[in-house]
Design a protein around this motif. Structure first.
Motif, PDB file in Angstrom:
ATOM      1  N   THR A 139      -9.933 -24.972  61.949  1.00 52.90           N
ATOM      2  CA  THR A 139      -8.643 -25.332  61.372  1.00 52.90           C
ATOM      3  C   THR A 139      -7.805 -24.078  61.170  1.00 52.90           C
ATOM      4  N   ASN A 170     -13.724 -24.342  58.620  1.00 54.64           N
ATOM      5  CA  ASN A 170     -12.623 -24.625  57.704  1.00 54.64           C
ATOM      6  C   ASN A 170     -11.944 -23.300  57.361  1.00 54.64           C
ATOM      7  N   CYS A 171     -10.834 -23.047  58.041  1.00 55.41           N
ATOM      8  CA  CYS A 171     -10.141 -21.773  57.886  1.00 55.41           C
ATOM      9  C   CYS A 171      -8.709 -21.951  57.391  1.00 55.41           C
ATOM     10  N   LEU A 225      -7.005 -26.430  50.220  1.00 51.77           N
ATOM     11  CA  LEU A 225      -8.244 -25.654  50.225  1.00 51.77           C
ATOM     12  C   LEU A 225      -9.479 -26.507  49.926  1.00 51.77           C
ATOM     13  N   GLN A 256     -10.888 -29.020  52.980  1.00 59.34           N
ATOM     14  CA  GLN A 256     -12.237 -28.655  53.423  1.00 59.34           C
ATOM     15  C   GLN A 256     -13.171 -29.854  53.347  1.00 59.34           C
ATOM     16  N   THR A 275     -14.672 -31.615  56.753  1.00 58.71           N
ATOM     17  CA  THR A 275     -16.134 -31.618  56.849  1.00 58.71           C
ATOM     18  C   THR A 275     -16.663 -33.038  56.987  1.00 58.71           C
ATOM     19  N   ASN A 335     -17.312 -22.273  56.285  1.00 63.49           N
ATOM     20  CA  ASN A 335     -16.162 -22.307  55.400  1.00 63.49           C
ATOM     21  C   ASN A 335     -15.685 -20.888  55.110  1.00 63.49           C
ATOM     22  N   VAL A 374     -13.912 -18.762  52.851  1.00 64.60           N
ATOM     23  CA  VAL A 374     -13.539 -18.876  51.435  1.00 64.60           C
ATOM     24  C   VAL A 374     -12.822 -17.583  51.032  1.00 64.60           C
ATOM     25  N   GLN A 402     -14.240 -24.378  46.637  1.00 70.24           N
ATOM     26  CA  GLN A 402     -14.650 -24.366  48.046  1.00 70.24           C
ATOM     27  C   GLN A 402     -16.072 -23.833  48.195  1.00 70.24           C
ATOM     28  N   SER A 462     -19.390 -25.969  49.378  1.00 70.26           N
ATOM     29  CA  SER A 462     -20.209 -25.545  50.519  1.00 70.26           C
ATOM     30  C   SER A 462     -21.688 -25.639  50.180  1.00 70.26           C
TER      31      SER A 462
END
Length: 705
Positions: A449, A528-529, A553, A557, A561, A579, A581, A602, A606
């Motif tokens: 992302t 997840n960026c 955020l 995420q 996911t 992820n 973070v 976040q 995770s």
């Protein structure tokens, strides 16, 4: 000036002015002609066919003029052929090999002897088709696999049709595996019919020629045009193509939805031996075949042309499912599909065991390459996207051949033993063994992302460089278009695709994963960026700020996911969730309540996901960057000003400030984060989940323990 015949079924691309600049350079004209032929997929497919020319050249050993043949080398493609892709051989030496030829049982040993005929030591390795060109007397020769010609070559009455259609000006040689003996048979056919303009190879393809590059080119087009006209006339008279339709296709949008839902499940079955990449086609030609009455009769027969067969396997797998089959419970669907795949694998094993020779290579992957779903379309699976796409193109060609052959006579395929002898030919095995070793992420599909710039783009490029197929996305259409243009200069359409994606929209997220499934077959790595930053003192933070941070955020995420795991579970191949973070998830700083707490959420999300998804072999890990300024959209907002104010420095001083506060005194770049992501997914840490990798230059207060 050449007088041009009007062509309807092939493209006439010859440019007299351009060709005139190559006058006297037969090799340049060979390349030019080859590229024109390869540009028209009605004439030959990617990697298919070969061309040659013979001309005089100075022998570097004797200084005397000698005849040399330049021919497309092993593994090349006509459309993109360059001089470096040609093999150059002494004609007299090649022809003298008939003096040592021991017969058809000793074909393969002749390939090694081609090396003793090489004129240019820097040229490409000669292919098995070399003697097919070498024994014919013409200066320029084309060997192609046009659908229209193969339809005649694969027809039950193909020899008779060829004789009548061309009034005896096209010869015929029955099917035989390419090699030295076939080259001798082509020469014998010409000697017995000295006035012919070409030769049809049974079940295989077409040879045409001329004494100049142009004569060969125009002869090739005219012969194929005549074949195509004949096929078209016959098809026009046949009102029930393939026996007529027995299945109705879903509407376009529903087909694509169904294909996207099924692709990951099919990919999981096809990847039982090696991770495969998928391709989907709902081309009208495909639909007319898979929806037809004759599908059940023709599909098991397999293809005829060896070029088609090598890329599509002995036969396709036909799914016996309703077009609108309810995906419903994935487990139930897999139970329906499991017998079909088990049956195919058994069929393939029986084929191998019944046809193998004492020296045959070990049986390869028994899964299908081509899967036909009536009413929906065709799926193909291979070790990379290009191979999967080309397999679909070749099977579409095979459909064209079957359609034409059925219209003029009856379609015939290669006998099982002949097909096996091609597929498990020791020379083909040697070619496979020479292929480069797969990269670490070959066969993997990654969705990152926020990958149109900054850290996300660096991660996407790193994964593409390591062999993965990537889905590049952003919520900014202009930024995504700029990234697409830049990536096109580095990567082909078989490496990446793009899609608009706002991680706060579940519809966008679902669309992105559907595209991943349609274009590549599924997903293995989700990064997840996507992110944003808001730096404000507590009293200045608004509800809108807070909601935006948590929606992008944390909820972003979570939702990405969730949808990614849904596909990974369909595949049952495991997977990676990464992820991106921040050190702010661990470090308390001023003016950072919203962003820092969202990052902490976040990080813990995770850990929670890692604990839950281990049973699915889905690994969840975290990379914590800090102060990655280069190409970052975050730093184009007010975040830089906010952090500069918090630390009492100027915006220009921020990079140096961040570097000086680290233990290593290093500025962190997007590529550093990309390398950390690769460390998690590259294969060395496959038994690692729930971990945090700090890439911040060393911030002691951000140490996890």
């Amino acid at each position: 000036m050449n007088t041009v015949t009007e062509f309807k079924h092939v493209s006439y691309l010859w440019d007299d002015a351009k060709a005139a600049t190559m006058a006297g350079d037969e090799v340049a004209l060979l390349i030019y002609r080859s590229n024109l032929l390869g540009a028209d997929l009605r004439l030959t497919n990617y990697g298919g066919g070969n061309t040659s020319c013979k001309a005089m050249a100075r022998d570097p050993l004797t200084g005397q003029e000698t005849e040399v043949m330049w021919v497309k080398g092993s593994g090349g493609d006509l459309g993109t052929l360059k001089a470096s892709g040609l093999a150059a051989l002494y004609v007299d030496r090649l022809r003298s090999l008939k003096n040592v030829y021991r017969g058809i049982d000793h074909e393969d040993e002749m390939v090694e002897l081609f090396n003793h005929c090489i004129f240019d030591l820097a040229s490409k390795a000669p292919s098995i088709d070399t003697p097919l060109h070498g024994f014919l007397p013409f200066k320029h020769i084309d060997h192609l696999h046009p659908d229209a010609a193969i339809a005649i070559a694969a027809a039950k009455d193909g020899k008779k049709i060829t004789q009548e259609l061309f009034n005896g000006t096209i010869g015929w040689v029955d099917w035989q595996r390419p090699g030295f003996d076939l080259g001798l048979k082509l020469k014998a056919c010409f000697d017995e019919n000295p006035g012919i303009r070409g030769i049809m190879l049974g079940s295989h393809g077409l040879f045409t020629w001329g004494d100049t590059a142009y004569e060969s080119y125009i002869n090739t087009l005219e012969v194929i045009e005549r074949c195509a006209e004949y096929i078209e006339d016959a098809v026009a008279k046949n009102t029930t193509v393939f026996g007529g339709a027995v299945t109705t296709s879903l509407p376009k949008e529903e087909r694509l939805k169904q294909a996207a839902a099924f692709a990951p499940v099919l990919r999981g079955f096809c990847s039982s031996h090696t991770n495969m990449i998928g391709h989907f086609s709902d081309d009208e030609r495909v639909l007319s075949f898979i929806n037809s009455k004759d599908l059940a009769r023709l599909a098991p027969m397999g293809t005829s042309c060896p070029d088609h067969f090598l890329r599509t396997k002995i036969s396709p797998l036909v799914l016996e499912l309703a077009p609108a089959e309810n995906l419903g419970d994935t487990a139930s669907l897999k139970e329906k599909l499991k017998p079909a795949f088990e049956g195919y694998r058994k069929m393939y094993a029986d084929y191998y065991n019944n046809c193998k020779h004492p020296n045959s290579p070990a049986m390869r992957d028994a899964n299908p390459v081509v899967i036909l779903y009536p009413g929906v379309g065709m799926f193909t699976f291979a070790v990379n996207k290009q191979t999967a796409r080309v397999a679909a193109e070749f099977y579409t060609n095979a459909i064209n051949v079957m359609r034409g052959a059925e219209a003029i006579s009856a379609y015939t395929s290669l006998p099982r033993q002949e097909a096996f002898n091609i597929e498990y030919w020791l020379l083909e095995e040697a070619k496979l063994q020479r292929m480069p070793k797969p990269k670490a992420l070959s066969g993997k599909i990654a969705l990152i992302t926020g990958s149109a710039g900054g850290i996300g783009k660096a991660i996407a490029k790193k994964m593409a460089d390591e062999g993965a197929c990537i889905i590049v996305n952003d919520n900014d259409a202009e930024r995504l278009n700029t990234a697409n243009e830049a990536l096109q200069k580095e990567y082909s359409k078989d490496v990446f695709t793009t899609v608009l994606l706002d991680v706060t929209s579940r519809t966008d997220i679902q669309n992105a994963f559907e595209k991943a499934a349609l274009v590549f077959g599924g997903v293995d790595i989700v990064v997840n960026c996507a992110g944003l930053s808001i730096s404000k003192p507590l009293e200045e933070h608004t509800d809108k700020d807070w909601d935006l941070l948590y929606d992008v955020l944390v909820k972003g995420q979570f939702t990405v996911t969730q949808e990614g795991v849904n596909i990974m579970r369909k595949q049952e191949l495991g997977g990676h969730i990464l992820n991106i973070v921040s050190k702010n998830a661990l470090v308390s700083g001023p003016n950072n309540a919203g962003y820092g707490s969202a990052k902490a959420a976040q990080l813990h999300l995770s850990r929670l996901n890692a604990a839950e998804l281990g049973k699915d072999r889905i690994r969840v890990n975290v990379v914590n960057p800090d102060a990655v300024i280069s190409d970052s959209k975050i730093w184009q907002s007010g975040w830089a000003e906010g952090r500069a104010k918090a630390y009492n420095v100027t915006v220009e001083e921020l990079p140096a400030y961040y570097a000086k506060r680290t233990l290593l005194n290093e500025i962190i770049n997007p590529g550093d984060i990309a390398d950390a992501c690769f460390a998690f997914v590259g294969g060395l840490l496959n038994k690692s989940t729930g971990n945090v990798l700090n890439v911040d230059g060393g911030v002691a207060t951000a140490f996890v323990r």
